[in-house]
Design a protein around this motif. Structure first.
Motif, short mmCIF file in Angstrom:
data_model
loop_
_atom_site.label_atom_id
_atom_site.label_comp_id
_atom_site.label_asym_id
_atom_site.label_seq_id
_atom_site.Cartn_x
_atom_site.Cartn_y
_atom_site.Cartn_z
N ASP A 1 0.75 -1.03 0.19
CA ASP A 1 -0.09 -0.07 0.04
C ASP A 1 1.01 1.09 0.01
O ASP A 1 0.43 2.32 -0.58
N ALA A 2 1.89 1.16 0.66
CA ALA A 2 3.10 2.34 0.55
C ALA A 2 3.84 2.51 -0.70
O ALA A 2 4.13 3.57 -0.83
N TYR A 3 3.54 1.36 -1.29
CA TYR A 3 4.52 1.25 -2.80
C TYR A 3 3.59 0.86 -3.81
O TYR A 3 3.69 -0.19 -4.43
N PRO A 4 2.68 1.97 -4.24
CA PRO A 4 1.66 1.49 -5.31
C PRO A 4 2.53 1.25 -6.73
O PRO A 4 3.73 1.75 -7.00
N ALA A 5 1.80 0.51 -7.45
CA ALA A 5 2.49 0.09 -9.04
C ALA A 5 2.91 1.61 -9.68
O ALA A 5 3.97 1.59 -10.16
N GLU A 6 1.99 2.70 -9.53
CA GLU A 6 2.34 3.80 -10.27
C GLU A 6 3.93 4.40 -9.64
O GLU A 6 4.38 4.98 -10.44
N MET A 7 3.97 4.38 -8.24
CA MET A 7 5.20 4.74 -7.73
C MET A 7 6.47 3.93 -8.15
O MET A 7 7.64 4.46 -8.75
N LEU A 8 6.21 2.82 -8.32
CA LEU A 8 7.41 1.64 -9.02
C LEU A 8 7.53 2.11 -10.44
O LEU A 8 8.77 2.14 -10.84
N TYR A 9 6.63 2.48 -11.17
CA TYR A 9 6.71 2.52 -12.54
C TYR A 9 7.46 3.99 -12.64
O TYR A 9 8.19 4.24 -13.58
N GLY A 10 7.33 4.99 -11.94
CA GLY A 10 7.87 6.18 -11.81
C GLY A 10 9.31 5.90 -11.27
O GLY A 10 10.41 6.54 -12.03
N TRP A 11 9.73 5.00 -10.56
CA TRP A 11 10.96 4.97 -10.00
C TRP A 11 11.60 4.28 -11.52
O TRP A 11 12.61 4.72 -11.85
#
Length: 188
Positions: free
Chosen positions: A52-62
């Motif tokens: 929940d703290a690391y949603p898919a959008e965040m990982l794709y952004g990274w």
């Protein structure tokens, strides 16, 4: 020692993290490289346990941020002036010339000079330098004179044949010599 782990952004299995409905993403899309990210083992565990703290959008952004950083690091810049372009290729040309002067063949079929060191440096230094020089010349073609354009055509053939001989050990492709005009490219 550093180790990387390949992690799925959208999980590969129905019980994986980041709660995307399993049927919403096809099996092919889950397995596609665009759905993968490289993480250290600790980050992989942390991210999957706190999805929940690391949603898919965040990982794709990274992932996109890292791709952008790599693109900047390996891309060939376009320069505004011939002097800037010259500064980019001068060291590579000088390195190649020094290696050739010290170890290069002086006879055919390469019986004189220092063939063992020549072959090693041809593969490890000259061939990669030649590719970098070509990249700079291609990216800054608009700065070349007509004579330099002609030298570039010959140089491209030289690079291809040089790689065939010294990297692939194929001596059947020809031996186009290094065009002297390249040594002075972008000089005014």
């Amino acid at each position: 020692m550093d180790f990387g782990e390949i992690a799925h952004v959208i999980p590969a299995s129905p019980d994986g993290p980041r709660g995307v409905p399993f049927e919403a993403v096809s099996r092919e899309d889950r397995a596609h490289h665009s759905n993968l990210i490289l993480l250290c083992a600790n980050c992989h565990t942390t991210i999957d346990k706190a999805s929940d703290a690391y949603p898919a959008e965040m990982l794709y952004g990274w992932k996109q941020g890292r791709v952008d950083e790599i693109q900047v690091a390996v891309s060939t810049p376009e320069f505004l002036t011939r002097a800037e372009a010259r500064a980019q290729v001068r060291g590579l040309l000088d390195d190649n010339a020094l290696i050739y002067a010290k170890y290069g063949p002086t006879g055919d079929p390469y019986r004189q000079g220092d063939p063992i060191r020549w072959h090693r440096h041809a593969r490890s230094t000259i061939a990669p330098n030649n590719r970098r020089i070509l990249q700079v010349l291609d990216a800054n073609r608009r700065l070349l004179t007509p004579e330099e354009e002609q030298a570039l055509t010959i140089y491209r053939l030289h690079v291809e044949q040089f790689e065939n001989r010294h990297v692939l050990d194929d001596f059947t492709t020809g031996t186009e010599r290094f065009p002297e005009g390249i040594q002075d490219v972008f000089l005014d």
